[in-house]
Design a protein around this motif. Sequence first.
Motif, PDB file in Angstrom:
ATOM      1  N   CYS A  68      36.269  41.305  41.944  1.00 43.32           N
ATOM      2  CA  CYS A  68      37.407  41.268  42.880  1.00 43.32           C
ATOM      3  C   CYS A  68      38.573  42.039  42.235  1.00 43.32           C
ATOM      4  O   CYS A  68      38.850  41.841  41.047  1.00 43.32           O
ATOM      5  N   PHE A  70      41.712  41.732  42.488  1.00 42.91           N
ATOM      6  CA  PHE A  70      42.938  40.973  42.177  1.00 42.91           C
ATOM      7  C   PHE A  70      42.737  40.086  40.959  1.00 42.91           C
ATOM      8  O   PHE A  70      43.619  39.317  40.599  1.00 42.91           O
ATOM      9  N   CYS A  71      41.567  40.177  40.319  1.00 51.05           N
ATOM     10  CA  CYS A  71      41.204  39.210  39.275  1.00 51.05           C
ATOM     11  C   CYS A  71      41.351  39.821  37.892  1.00 51.05           C
ATOM     12  O   CYS A  71      40.754  40.857  37.592  1.00 51.05           O
ATOM     13  N   PHE A  73      40.679  37.892  35.225  1.00 51.92           N
ATOM     14  CA  PHE A  73      39.940  36.958  34.364  1.00 51.92           C
ATOM     15  C   PHE A  73      38.539  37.465  34.014  1.00 51.92           C
ATOM     16  O   PHE A  73      38.071  37.286  32.888  1.00 51.92           O
ATOM     17  N   TYR A  74      37.881  38.129  34.955  1.00 45.97           N
ATOM     18  CA  TYR A  74      36.457  38.405  34.749  1.00 45.97           C
ATOM     19  C   TYR A  74      36.217  39.530  33.739  1.00 45.97           C
ATOM     20  O   TYR A  74      37.085  40.364  33.486  1.00 45.97           O
TER      21      TYR A  74
END
Length: 408
Positions: A68, A70-71, A73-74
């Motif tokens: 994604c 907008f992420c 974190f990954y």
Amino acid sequence: MTIDDLAAKVRAGGRLDRAEALELYARAPTPLLGRLADEVRARKHPGNVVTYIIDRNVNYTNVCIARCNFCAFYRPVGSPDGYVLGFEEIYRKIDQTIALGGGQLLLQGGHNPDLPLAWYEDLFRSVKERYPTFRLHALSPPEVIHLSRLSRLPVPHVIDRLVDCGLDSIPGGGAEILVDRVRKLLNCYSKATADEWLDVMRHAHRAGLRTTATMMYGTVETVEERIEHLFRLRELQDEDESAGAGFTAFITWSYQPEHTELGGAEATGVEYLRTLAMARLVLDNFDNLQASWVTQGGKVGQLSLAFGANDMGSVMIEENVVRAAGASYCMDEIEIVRNIENAGFVARRRNMQYEVQGEPIFRERSVPRMLELAVARIEGDSSRPPEIARYAARSAAEKKARREQTAE
Ligand code: SF4
């Protein structure tokens, strides 16, 4: 209708339609929106009680194929910064949570192709064997869909298998905005369309599970699309609430842009308060609205209690997702209770079902203070959990890592 007519309709307990909600959201003065939301909150929660929960937010892996935009974190498959938590690490986190008076993990993570359904089943079963009364609020709808695709099993079947192993409830992450135009622009359409997200919750409710609903606003959506999101949730709640299941709560937060591919600016505090108040007015079939102090900070979190929120969410022991995108607010139980009481409310501990569990635990016994948030992994820790070898590798990167390990 004029804004005054719409305010009178809300005060009389009337149900807003999409056009009316949009009119209020776009044009009502902020103090009026807050007052209306506060009146609705007070009608639903007459005792002046504001609740919170002691639980721990554990992100079991940051490896994700969804990507994604907008992420922050990954990490992609094969990244040296990717991690999977070992079962022993998760047990240690549970022990720490119990020491702080908590009884639940909020367990969510990336869509890691090397963690099959059996990994989750083994983890849940082992947690329940060790901690029979401990609750697992786990796996947002896109994670359930990921497992359904990975195991080639229908979603209801995956939910049943997870429930058999100890899943207690499903958190509402991954909803972002439940409009497919927005989901395509955020590159999260393939992880779950709006209908697919709602369908997982529908199946969960039919299986007797309670769930929560969320909304992440402030990316590429229009105000009409935010309102549409709220109405899609209200419609599902209408369907499922009558069957004794449904969403226990709604939580909204603003997009955190730092370190993301999408970039942009964060919505302001006033926009947050207006959005929260609007949610209280539209979601007339939701009992509970959480204040998102993790993204907004304690001070706006406290103001949320005058804009429709009746719950301060979780005492945050650990946070990895919004912290990766720049937000790093932290409050332990003493701080949360101080904020609630200073705003003129009575603070009570609750569980995921929003049943009151009692007075603040620090008034009953001494608990360690948490003055900063823990993270999933200490930076630079690249250790591999031993049990991962029990499950067949699927990604090329994981197969290569296994080959290299055997050759050593
Ligand atoms: S939001 Fe969730 S699904 Fe999307 S990239 Fe991040 S971890 Fe993966």
